[in-house]
Design a protein around this motif. Structure first.
Motif, PDB file in Angstrom:
ATOM      1  N   GLY A   1       0.751  -1.370  -0.009  1.00  0.00           N
ATOM      2  CA  GLY A   1      -0.087   0.013   0.191  1.00  0.00           C
ATOM      3  C   GLY A   1       0.760   1.269  -0.048  1.00  0.00           C
ATOM      4  O   GLY A   1       2.006   1.072  -0.297  1.00  0.00           O
ATOM      5  N   GLY A   2       0.146   2.451   0.195  1.00  0.00           N
ATOM      6  CA  GLY A   2       0.843   3.695   0.311  1.00  0.00           C
ATOM      7  C   GLY A   2       1.299   4.139  -0.914  1.00  0.00           C
ATOM      8  O   GLY A   2       0.908   3.789  -2.116  1.00  0.00           O
ATOM      9  N   ASP A   3       2.075   5.159  -0.997  1.00  0.00           N
ATOM     10  CA  ASP A   3       2.516   5.807  -2.128  1.00  0.00           C
ATOM     11  C   ASP A   3       3.433   4.859  -3.164  1.00  0.00           C
ATOM     12  O   ASP A   3       3.158   5.120  -4.537  1.00  0.00           O
ATOM     13  N   ALA A   4       4.102   4.246  -2.642  1.00  0.00           N
ATOM     14  CA  ALA A   4       4.896   3.070  -3.408  1.00  0.00           C
ATOM     15  C   ALA A   4       3.808   2.484  -4.258  1.00  0.00           C
ATOM     16  O   ALA A   4       4.262   2.055  -5.661  1.00  0.00           O
ATOM     17  N   ALA A   5       2.506   1.973  -3.925  1.00  0.00           N
ATOM     18  CA  ALA A   5       1.662   1.340  -4.768  1.00  0.00           C
ATOM     19  C   ALA A   5       1.188   2.156  -5.797  1.00  0.00           C
ATOM     20  O   ALA A   5       1.127   1.799  -6.896  1.00  0.00           O
ATOM     21  N   ASP A   6       0.798   3.176  -5.549  1.00  0.00           N
ATOM     22  CA  ASP A   6       0.362   4.343  -6.365  1.00  0.00           C
ATOM     23  C   ASP A   6       1.314   4.526  -7.626  1.00  0.00           C
ATOM     24  O   ASP A   6       1.041   4.585  -8.773  1.00  0.00           O
ATOM     25  N   GLU A   7       2.776   4.668  -7.101  1.00  0.00           N
ATOM     26  CA  GLU A   7       3.768   4.660  -8.263  1.00  0.00           C
ATOM     27  C   GLU A   7       3.769   3.678  -8.791  1.00  0.00           C
ATOM     28  O   GLU A   7       4.266   3.811 -10.050  1.00  0.00           O
ATOM     29  N   LYS A   8       3.909   2.399  -8.506  1.00  0.00           N
ATOM     30  CA  LYS A   8       4.219   1.267  -9.339  1.00  0.00           C
ATOM     31  C   LYS A   8       2.871   1.162 -10.276  1.00  0.00           C
ATOM     32  O   LYS A   8       3.108   0.629 -11.503  1.00  0.00           O
ATOM     33  N   VAL A   9       1.480   1.532  -9.671  1.00  0.00           N
ATOM     34  CA  VAL A   9       0.565   1.456 -10.848  1.00  0.00           C
ATOM     35  C   VAL A   9       0.847   2.447 -11.984  1.00  0.00           C
ATOM     36  O   VAL A   9       0.501   2.319 -13.238  1.00  0.00           O
ATOM     37  N   ARG A  10       1.061   3.538 -11.529  1.00  0.00           N
ATOM     38  CA  ARG A  10       1.448   4.662 -12.553  1.00  0.00           C
ATOM     39  C   ARG A  10       2.499   4.150 -13.574  1.00  0.00           C
ATOM     40  O   ARG A  10       2.358   4.358 -14.538  1.00  0.00           O
ATOM     41  N   GLU A  11       3.548   3.847 -12.820  1.00  0.00           N
ATOM     42  CA  GLU A  11       4.549   3.414 -13.804  1.00  0.00           C
ATOM     43  C   GLU A  11       3.948   2.302 -14.725  1.00  0.00           C
ATOM     44  O   GLU A  11       4.476   2.368 -15.881  1.00  0.00           O
ATOM     45  N   ALA A  12       3.558   1.297 -14.189  1.00  0.00           N
ATOM     46  CA  ALA A  12       2.987   0.131 -15.071  1.00  0.00           C
ATOM     47  C   ALA A  12       2.157   0.691 -16.205  1.00  0.00           C
ATOM     48  O   ALA A  12       2.126   0.405 -17.585  1.00  0.00           O
ATOM     49  N   SER A  13       1.159   1.508 -15.904  1.00  0.00           N
ATOM     50  CA  SER A  13       0.396   2.312 -16.888  1.00  0.00           C
ATOM     51  C   SER A  13       1.045   3.027 -17.739  1.00  0.00           C
ATOM     52  O   SER A  13       0.395   2.968 -19.206  1.00  0.00           O
ATOM     53  N   GLU A  14       2.127   3.580 -17.555  1.00  0.00           N
ATOM     54  CA  GLU A  14       2.779   4.497 -18.693  1.00  0.00           C
ATOM     55  C   GLU A  14       3.555   3.435 -19.705  1.00  0.00           C
ATOM     56  O   GLU A  14       3.770   3.532 -20.681  1.00  0.00           O
ATOM     57  N   ALA A  15       4.135   2.421 -19.090  1.00  0.00           N
ATOM     58  CA  ALA A  15       4.797   1.369 -19.789  1.00  0.00           C
ATOM     59  C   ALA A  15       3.661   0.790 -20.754  1.00  0.00           C
ATOM     60  O   ALA A  15       4.114   0.499 -21.781  1.00  0.00           O
ATOM     61  N   ILE A  16       2.493   0.395 -20.280  1.00  0.00           N
ATOM     62  CA  ILE A  16       1.249  -0.119 -21.104  1.00  0.00           C
ATOM     63  C   ILE A  16       0.995   0.657 -22.367  1.00  0.00           C
ATOM     64  O   ILE A  16       1.223   0.408 -23.579  1.00  0.00           O
ATOM     65  N   ALA A  17       0.978   2.062 -21.940  1.00  0.00           N
ATOM     66  CA  ALA A  17       0.706   3.114 -22.862  1.00  0.00           C
ATOM     67  C   ALA A  17       1.815   2.991 -23.933  1.00  0.00           C
ATOM     68  O   ALA A  17       1.333   3.282 -25.285  1.00  0.00           O
ATOM     69  N   ARG A  18       3.255   3.174 -23.463  1.00  0.00           N
ATOM     70  CA  ARG A  18       4.104   3.032 -24.570  1.00  0.00           C
ATOM     71  C   ARG A  18       4.336   1.867 -25.312  1.00  0.00           C
ATOM     72  O   ARG A  18       4.217   1.873 -26.665  1.00  0.00           O
ATOM     73  N   LEU A  19       3.770   0.595 -24.909  1.00  0.00           N
ATOM     74  CA  LEU A  19       3.845  -0.653 -25.933  1.00  0.00           C
ATOM     75  C   LEU A  19       2.553  -0.681 -26.669  1.00  0.00           C
ATOM     76  O   LEU A  19       2.683  -1.007 -27.780  1.00  0.00           O
ATOM     77  N   VAL A  20       1.445   0.147 -26.304  1.00  0.00           N
ATOM     78  CA  VAL A  20       0.204   0.097 -26.996  1.00  0.00           C
ATOM     79  C   VAL A  20       0.661   1.201 -28.251  1.00  0.00           C
ATOM     80  O   VAL A  20       0.487   0.668 -29.387  1.00  0.00           O
ATOM     81  N   ARG A  21       1.273   1.948 -28.012  1.00  0.00           N
ATOM     82  CA  ARG A  21       1.636   3.133 -29.111  1.00  0.00           C
ATOM     83  C   ARG A  21       2.717   2.683 -30.219  1.00  0.00           C
ATOM     84  O   ARG A  21       2.623   2.828 -31.307  1.00  0.00           O
ATOM     85  N   SER A  22       3.621   1.725 -29.626  1.00  0.00           N
ATOM     86  CA  SER A  22       4.685   1.067 -30.611  1.00  0.00           C
ATOM     87  C   SER A  22       4.343   0.321 -31.381  1.00  0.00           C
ATOM     88  O   SER A  22       3.063  -0.331 -31.531  1.00  0.00           O
TER      89      SER A  22
END
Length: 93
Positions: free
Chosen positions: A72-93
């Motif tokens: 939990g906490g900020d680390a969880a939010d950061e991991k979800v944000r990081e994963a979402s951005e990585a997925i977005a990069r994969l989808v765009r490529s």
């Protein structure tokens, strides 16, 4: 420890195979191969890399993101944000 650690040897093998494909592409260009044949091989190499990326993403979600969500906490939010951005990069490529 990373999500892919247990499959590290498999990923390394797949990446070495892709490396061989890329070298084959360079050789095709050097040998003046037909454009469509080169493009077909580029497509195959791209799909192989995308497959590796999807496997790494799956491992990351199951291990790193899951672990952060459990804590939990900020680390969880950061991991979800990081994963979402990585997925977005994969989808765009």
């Amino acid at each position: 420890m990373h999500g892919y650690t247990q499959d590290k040897d498999e990923y390394a093998t797949r990446l070495r195979r892709i490396e061989g494909q890329v070298r084959g592409l360079a050789k095709m260009i050097d040998n003046d191969q037909y454009c469509i044949d080169v493009l077909t091989q580029i497509s195959a190499t791209t799909k192989a890399l995308q497959s590796v990326a999807l496997g790494l993403m799956d491992d990351h979600l199951k291990h790193c993101v899951s672990e952060a969500l459990t804590e939990g906490g900020d680390a969880a939010d950061e991991k979800v944000r990081e994963a979402s951005e990585a997925i977005a990069r994969l989808v765009r490529s």
